[in-house]
Design a protein around this motif. Structure first.
Motif, PDB file in Angstrom:
ATOM      1  N   ILE A 159       9.642   0.156  -6.219  1.00  0.00           N
ATOM      2  CA  ILE A 159       8.967  -0.827  -5.667  1.00  0.00           C
ATOM      3  C   ILE A 159       8.786  -0.464  -3.878  1.00  0.00           C
ATOM      4  O   ILE A 159       9.646   0.482  -3.444  1.00  0.00           O
ATOM      5  CB  ILE A 159      10.080  -2.229  -5.411  1.00  0.00           C
ATOM      6  N   ARG A 160       7.776  -0.696  -3.568  1.00  0.00           N
ATOM      7  CA  ARG A 160       7.395  -0.666  -2.074  1.00  0.00           C
ATOM      8  C   ARG A 160       8.156  -1.656  -1.245  1.00  0.00           C
ATOM      9  O   ARG A 160       8.227  -2.859  -1.875  1.00  0.00           O
ATOM     10  CB  ARG A 160       5.938  -0.786  -1.713  1.00  0.00           C
ATOM     11  N   THR A 161       8.680  -1.134  -0.302  1.00  0.00           N
ATOM     12  CA  THR A 161       9.651  -2.077   0.296  1.00  0.00           C
ATOM     13  C   THR A 161       9.214  -2.898   1.818  1.00  0.00           C
ATOM     14  O   THR A 161      10.006  -3.599   2.442  1.00  0.00           O
ATOM     15  CB  THR A 161      10.996  -1.343   0.815  1.00  0.00           C
ATOM     16  N   GLU A 162       8.117  -2.429   2.186  1.00  0.00           N
ATOM     17  CA  GLU A 162       7.499  -2.835   3.424  1.00  0.00           C
ATOM     18  C   GLU A 162       7.394  -4.622   3.415  1.00  0.00           C
ATOM     19  O   GLU A 162       7.351  -5.070   4.632  1.00  0.00           O
ATOM     20  CB  GLU A 162       6.018  -2.076   4.023  1.00  0.00           C
ATOM     21  N   GLY A 163       7.261  -5.145   2.230  1.00  0.00           N
ATOM     22  CA  GLY A 163       7.082  -6.628   2.196  1.00  0.00           C
ATOM     23  C   GLY A 163       8.652  -7.432   2.486  1.00  0.00           C
ATOM     24  O   GLY A 163       8.411  -8.710   2.451  1.00  0.00           O
ATOM     25  N   LEU A 164       9.653  -6.735   2.230  1.00  0.00           N
ATOM     26  CA  LEU A 164      10.776  -7.313   2.115  1.00  0.00           C
ATOM     27  C   LEU A 164      11.121  -8.204   3.537  1.00  0.00           C
ATOM     28  O   LEU A 164      11.682  -9.319   3.291  1.00  0.00           O
ATOM     29  CB  LEU A 164      11.915  -6.611   1.960  1.00  0.00           C
TER      30      LEU A 164
END
Length: 217
Positions: A159-164
């Motif tokens: 998962i890419r984490t920048e949206g958390l």
């Protein structure tokens, strides 16, 4: 798990030849992952003692609140850095290809925000719930609504984490982020070509021991 976790956290239960946390860390190490962050909460001191000195393992305590899957990952980001990360539930035991390497191979070919490792219900030993997702011909996922063949989330993903941070919460499930990604066509899945056990009950522990011994059908 009832009385089995009265004196220890679930990852320190034995499933076959190894503790659940050691099954998970073996998967991580065999995949060549150099740095691994382990979230701790219930009886955290026992996990800390067990993992002390383990190369490449960093602890991310959740205290006083349990942060759930999304909040726990968000809190660990200073330790993980900005790049996409694997997440792996410790209450699974696998037989077949390394699940993280299966994800890595598929990730290279896709433009996605998260890539979930899925299985058919028949390959999900010990899983008592319904299906989680359906998949179109491109690999994109949507929530299973009882139509067609559903797939079960195995507990492993990239998962890419920048949206958390966009959810504005400290405690939240990764389901919130998955739904955001699915709405934008960025949630994908790949089907695991082996078997796995969802160790959510004492019966699941027995299934995991059988699978670990190589006797599960």
């Amino acid at each position: 798990m009832g009385r089995l976790t009265a004196d220890r956290p679930k990852p320190l239960l034995r499933a076959g030849r190894s503790l659940l946390i050691d099954h998970a860390l073996t998967i991580v190490e065999q995949a060549g992952v150099a740095k691994c962050v382990v979230n701790t909460h219930y009886k955290a001191e026992m996990l800390e003692k067990h993992l002390a000195g383990r190369k490449g393992v960093i602890l991310s305590p959740e205290f006083p609140d349990r942060l759930e899957t999304g909040g726990g990952l968000l809190a660990a980001l200073p330790l993980l850095g900005p790049d996409p990360v694997y997440t792996l539930n410790p209450d699974t035991v696998w037989r077949g290809p390394n699940p993280l390497l299966a994800l890595e191979e598929a990730w290279k070919e896709l433009d996605c925000g998260a890539l979930l490792l899925l299985s058919t219900p028949s390959a999900a030993l010990g899983h008592a719930g319904s299906a989680d997702f359906t998949q179109d011909s491109s690999g994109r996922l949507r929530r299973y609504e009882g139509d067609g063949d559903g797939l079960v989330y195995t507990g492993a993903q990239i998962i890419r984490t920048e949206g958390l941070e966009s959810h504005g919460r400290r405690v939240f499930s990764l389901n919130v982020e998955w739904d955001r990604l699915a709405a934008g066509g960025k949630l994908f899945g790949v089907v695991y070509k082996g078997k796995w056990v969802d160790v959510g009950t004492p019966e699941g522990l027995l299934l995991a021991a059988t699978l670990d011994a190589g006797h599960a059908g």
